[in-house]
Motif scaffolding. Sequence first.
Motif, PDB file in Angstrom:
ATOM      1  N   PHE A  45       3.196 -12.650  11.909  1.00  0.00           N
ATOM      2  CA  PHE A  45       2.425 -11.430  11.672  1.00  0.00           C
ATOM      3  C   PHE A  45       3.335 -10.216  11.537  1.00  0.00           C
ATOM      4  O   PHE A  45       4.477 -10.230  12.018  1.00  0.00           O
ATOM      5  CB  PHE A  45       1.377 -11.194  12.769  1.00  0.00           C
ATOM      6  CG  PHE A  45       1.927 -11.181  14.182  1.00  0.00           C
ATOM      7  CD1 PHE A  45       2.685 -10.122  14.653  1.00  0.00           C
ATOM      8  CD2 PHE A  45       1.655 -12.237  15.055  1.00  0.00           C
ATOM      9  CE1 PHE A  45       3.167 -10.108  15.957  1.00  0.00           C
ATOM     10  CE2 PHE A  45       2.145 -12.239  16.363  1.00  0.00           C
ATOM     11  CZ  PHE A  45       2.895 -11.168  16.798  1.00  0.00           C
ATOM     12  N   ALA A  46       2.809  -9.200  10.870  1.00  0.00           N
ATOM     13  CA  ALA A  46       3.507  -7.912  10.798  1.00  0.00           C
ATOM     14  C   ALA A  46       3.359  -7.213  12.140  1.00  0.00           C
ATOM     15  O   ALA A  46       2.329  -7.335  12.803  1.00  0.00           O
ATOM     16  CB  ALA A  46       2.901  -7.052   9.699  1.00  0.00           C
ATOM     17  N   THR A  47       4.389  -6.461  12.543  1.00  0.00           N
ATOM     18  CA  THR A  47       4.276  -5.680  13.778  1.00  0.00           C
ATOM     19  C   THR A  47       3.678  -4.303  13.524  1.00  0.00           C
ATOM     20  O   THR A  47       3.572  -3.500  14.441  1.00  0.00           O
ATOM     21  CB  THR A  47       5.644  -5.563  14.482  1.00  0.00           C
ATOM     22  OG1 THR A  47       6.605  -5.096  13.529  1.00  0.00           O
ATOM     23  CG2 THR A  47       6.094  -6.911  15.010  1.00  0.00           C
ATOM     24  N   SER A  48       3.277  -4.028  12.291  1.00  0.00           N
ATOM     25  CA  SER A  48       2.412  -2.872  12.034  1.00  0.00           C
ATOM     26  C   SER A  48       0.983  -3.270  12.411  1.00  0.00           C
ATOM     27  O   SER A  48       0.662  -4.459  12.483  1.00  0.00           O
ATOM     28  CB  SER A  48       2.486  -2.455  10.568  1.00  0.00           C
ATOM     29  OG  SER A  48       2.392  -3.580   9.720  1.00  0.00           O
ATOM     30  N   ALA A  49       0.124  -2.259  12.662  1.00  0.00           N
ATOM     31  CA  ALA A  49      -1.253  -2.553  13.087  1.00  0.00           C
ATOM     32  C   ALA A  49      -1.968  -3.373  12.022  1.00  0.00           C
ATOM     33  O   ALA A  49      -2.776  -4.247  12.334  1.00  0.00           O
ATOM     34  CB  ALA A  49      -2.002  -1.253  13.369  1.00  0.00           C
ATOM     35  N   ALA A  50      -1.689  -3.103  10.755  1.00  0.00           N
ATOM     36  CA  ALA A  50      -2.255  -3.877   9.646  1.00  0.00           C
ATOM     37  C   ALA A  50      -1.151  -4.047   8.616  1.00  0.00           C
ATOM     38  O   ALA A  50      -0.130  -3.357   8.675  1.00  0.00           O
ATOM     39  CB  ALA A  50      -3.437  -3.143   9.038  1.00  0.00           C
ATOM     40  N   PRO A 109       7.256   5.182  14.571  1.00  0.00           N
ATOM     41  CA  PRO A 109       7.299   4.652  15.935  1.00  0.00           C
ATOM     42  C   PRO A 109       6.167   5.269  16.762  1.00  0.00           C
ATOM     43  O   PRO A 109       5.641   6.330  16.386  1.00  0.00           O
ATOM     44  CB  PRO A 109       8.664   5.121  16.447  1.00  0.00           C
ATOM     45  CG  PRO A 109       9.006   6.325  15.629  1.00  0.00           C
ATOM     46  CD  PRO A 109       8.362   6.121  14.286  1.00  0.00           C
ATOM     47  N   ILE A 164       8.780  -3.571  20.002  1.00  0.00           N
ATOM     48  CA  ILE A 164       9.080  -4.864  19.375  1.00  0.00           C
ATOM     49  C   ILE A 164       9.459  -4.669  17.901  1.00  0.00           C
ATOM     50  O   ILE A 164      10.383  -5.311  17.392  1.00  0.00           O
ATOM     51  CB  ILE A 164       7.899  -5.836  19.567  1.00  0.00           C
ATOM     52  CG1 ILE A 164       7.859  -6.255  21.043  1.00  0.00           C
ATOM     53  CG2 ILE A 164       8.024  -7.065  18.666  1.00  0.00           C
ATOM     54  CD1 ILE A 164       6.632  -7.007  21.464  1.00  0.00           C
ATOM     55  N   LEU A 203      10.316   2.721  10.762  1.00  0.00           N
ATOM     56  CA  LEU A 203      10.473   1.278  10.948  1.00  0.00           C
ATOM     57  C   LEU A 203       9.775   0.540   9.806  1.00  0.00           C
ATOM     58  O   LEU A 203       8.907   1.091   9.131  1.00  0.00           O
ATOM     59  CB  LEU A 203       9.844   0.861  12.279  1.00  0.00           C
ATOM     60  CG  LEU A 203      10.312   1.665  13.493  1.00  0.00           C
ATOM     61  CD1 LEU A 203       9.452   1.348  14.713  1.00  0.00           C
ATOM     62  CD2 LEU A 203      11.783   1.392  13.795  1.00  0.00           C
ATOM     63  N   GLY A 262       4.186  -2.450  21.064  1.00  0.00           N
ATOM     64  CA  GLY A 262       4.355  -2.971  19.705  1.00  0.00           C
ATOM     65  C   GLY A 262       5.461  -2.227  18.971  1.00  0.00           C
ATOM     66  O   GLY A 262       6.250  -2.821  18.221  1.00  0.00           O
ATOM     67  N   SER A 263       5.530  -0.926  19.206  1.00  0.00           N
ATOM     68  CA  SER A 263       6.567  -0.091  18.595  1.00  0.00           C
ATOM     69  C   SER A 263       7.956  -0.546  19.047  1.00  0.00           C
ATOM     70  O   SER A 263       8.904  -0.620  18.248  1.00  0.00           O
ATOM     71  CB  SER A 263       6.322   1.369  18.988  1.00  0.00           C
ATOM     72  OG  SER A 263       7.356   2.210  18.563  1.00  0.00           O
ATOM     73  N   PHE A 320       1.377  -2.052  15.768  1.00  0.00           N
ATOM     74  CA  PHE A 320       0.316  -2.637  16.599  1.00  0.00           C
ATOM     75  C   PHE A 320       0.647  -2.349  18.063  1.00  0.00           C
ATOM     76  O   PHE A 320       1.815  -2.135  18.418  1.00  0.00           O
ATOM     77  CB  PHE A 320       0.206  -4.154  16.355  1.00  0.00           C
ATOM     78  CG  PHE A 320       1.061  -5.004  17.275  1.00  0.00           C
ATOM     79  CD1 PHE A 320       2.404  -5.198  17.006  1.00  0.00           C
ATOM     80  CD2 PHE A 320       0.528  -5.608  18.404  1.00  0.00           C
ATOM     81  CE1 PHE A 320       3.203  -5.965  17.845  1.00  0.00           C
ATOM     82  CE2 PHE A 320       1.321  -6.386  19.262  1.00  0.00           C
ATOM     83  CZ  PHE A 320       2.658  -6.557  18.984  1.00  0.00           C
ATOM     84  N   GLY A 321      -0.386  -2.306  18.901  1.00  0.00           N
ATOM     85  CA  GLY A 321      -0.158  -2.340  20.354  1.00  0.00           C
ATOM     86  C   GLY A 321       0.582  -1.167  20.963  1.00  0.00           C
ATOM     87  O   GLY A 321       1.284  -1.350  21.964  1.00  0.00           O
TER      88      GLY A 321
END
Lengths: 339, 339
Positions: free
Chosen positions: A184-189, A155, A239, A163, A236-237, A231-232
Motif C-alpha cells: 500500500f501507499a503510505t499516503s492516505a489515498a 509530512p 513511516i 515526501l 504514518g508520516s 495515512f495515520g
Amino acid sequence: MNRKKIEPDVRLLESDLMALTTDFLLSHGLNVPQAHSLARILVAAQRDGSWSHGLQRLPGTLDTMSHPRFNKQADPAPESVSAAAVRIDAQYGFSCLAAERGIEALVEKTKQIGIGLLAVKNGFHSTALWPLIERIAEAGLVGLSMNPTHAWVAPAGGTKGLLGTNPLAFAWPRKDKPPYVFDFATSAASRADIAMHRNCGEEIPDNWGVNAQGERTTDPAEVLAGAMLPFGGHKGSAIATLIELMAGPLIGDRTSRLSQDFDQGANAAPCHGELLLAFSPDIIGGADASDDAEAVFAGFSDQGARLPGDRRYRMREVSAREGIAVSSALLDRIRSLVR
Amino acid sequence: MNRKKIEPDVRLLESDLMALTTDFLLSHGLNVPQAHSLARILVAAQRDGSWSHGLQRLPGTLDTMSHPRFNKQADPAPESVSAAAVRIDAQYGFSCLAAERGIEALVEKTKQIGIGLLAVKNGFHSTALWPLIERIAEAGLVGLSMNPTHAWVAPAGGTKGLLGTNPLAFAWPRKDKPPYVFDFATSAASRADIAMHRNCGEEIPDNWGVNAQGERTTDPAEVLAGAMLPFGGHKGSAIATLIELMAGPLIGDRTSRLSQDFDQGANAAPCHGELLLAFSPDIIGGADASDDAEAVFAGFSDQGARLPGDRRYRMREVSAREGIAVSSALLDRIRSLVR
C-alpha cells in the motif's frame, strides 16, 4: 483516468493480454526483456483485480518512454556489493526488469546468510510491488519492498509536498497457501484514486490532502494542486519518512523531490531507486516460524478480520477460471496505440 | 498509575537518579550488569521527558522479577549466526542488557557488509526503544527496532486482541546533530496512556479501542477489558502484523499471544524477542546519503513541521542544564521500596 473507462466488461485469456501488452511495448521500440517484464507485472495486476495498476498504466508508458533520459535498450545486470547486498542499475529503463533480475541474486545471498538487501537504482517505476515481492516468498523467504515516488505528500503537521506516496510491501511465505502479502501507499489515498474522484466529479474525505494554502479540503483537484497527506497522522508520516530515507539516500538514489525535479515536466513515471530486503526464517529463527505465523493468521479468520491480499487471491482464482476481466474501451485504446 | 503521581515537581542530577535506580534494582537481587543497563535506559527516558517510560516503570519491575521464570543472574553473550546475523539470548532477564551487548556485535557486522540483523531472544521487555537504537546511529548506521508485546490489539476489521502494541523505532545518523529517531507503538494509543485516562476518570477518543462486545467505546476501562485498535486503520494493522511476524516467528520467538500466555497472571513485563536491523549508508549507497537526507529534514522545518524526536532533544538539553525532572511522590515510593 475515469472510473468508467477502466471498469472491466469483457474477459480475455492471460496469454492474449500478454501478447497485446508485449506487442504494444515492442511496437514503441522497447527491448524484449523490458517488454516481457513490464507486461508480466501489468497483466498480473489486472489479473488480481487492481484496475489502477493494471493495463490502465499502458498508455502512460508512452510518456515515460518519451522522457529524454529513458533507455529503451536497458539490459541491467546485478552487481554484488557484499556477502549480503546486491545492487542493480536499471539504466534508466523500467525498474521492474532490474528488480526481477536483482531478486534472483537477493534470494541466493539470503539463503546463504539469512538476510539480504537489494538496491535497484535509476529505474522508471510505475508498477505495483506485490507481483515481484511474491517471488521472494515463493523462495521461502520473507520480503520487504519500498520506494519513493514524487514529492506529493506533506509530512504530518506540514502543508507542502515533500515526501512521496512511498509504497510499502511485505510478503511472508506460507506452506501450501499463497503468501501473506500487503502492498500500500503510505499516503492516505493513492494519487490515482484522488484523480479518479476528480474525473468522476466526486468529493474526497477531508483527511486525504490539503489545498495550496495548506488547508484541508474535500475537492480532489485542490489536493492534486496542493499536497496529499500521509495515512495515520504523525505515525504514518514517520513511516513515509523512513521509506524516503531508506529507499533514497541509504541506497544512493533520488529522494521524491529529486525524482520530481528529474521529470522536468515529461509526466513520466517517477525515476528513482527501490529497496528490497529478504530474510530467511530457517536461518534466523529455526523451526517454529511457520506454525507460529499460521496461528497469527488463524487469529484473523477466527474473528472475521480480512487478511490483506485475500481479495487479490480471490480475483486471481476467478481470472484463472474465467479469464482476466478488462475494459473493452481500454482495450480499444491500447490497440489503437500499437504502432 | 495516575498522571499526578508521575508529574515531575523536582529536579535531580543524572548521577543521583542512576544511583537510586541501581540501588533499587540491586537491593532486589538483580545482578550488576542488568541493574546498570536497565537503570541507564529508564533514566534516559526520564531525562528525555518520557514520564511513561521513565522511573515510573521501576516499581513494576518487582512484578517482573517475581515471574517464576525471571533470571536475576542473566549474563547474555552474543552468538554469531552468519556474516550478517547475530543472536543473543537474554536468558529470561531484562532484554535491554542483551540488546545492548548484541548491538555492539550488530554494528561490527554491519560495518563489514552493509547490513546486519540482531535477534534478541527471551527477554522481559519494558523499556523504550529509542535510547538503544540511538547507539546504532551514533556508530554512523541506520537502525530499525521492533518487538511484539501482549495480544491486546485487534487487527483492523476485528474485535479481539491478537497483535501486540508492537512498537517500531527508527534511527538515521546525522552529522553534528543528534540522529533522526522515531519510536512509537503501532496501536492507536499506548496501553499506559489508556490506563492513565482511566485512573484520571477521563474519556478516550473512540478510535483507540473496542469493548468486550467488539464495539467502539470512549470508556478506557472497557477498552482495557476489550481490545485496543491499531493506528491508521488497515495500513497500521498491516504494519503491526509485520512486526508481529518479523520480531516473533522470524526470529523464533514468541508472538504477542504466546508472550501473554507465558505471563500466567504474573503481571510481568512481556517476555518475547526483539528484532534490530542496521544498515550502512557508506557501503550501500555511497557518498550522497547525508546531504540528500538533510534536504528531507530541511523540508520539514521549511514548512514548520516537527521532526519526531525534537521534543525529546529539547527536554534532554534542559535536563543537562537543570537536572532531570521527576515526581517527588514517585521518588518517595521508589525509596520506600529499596530493600
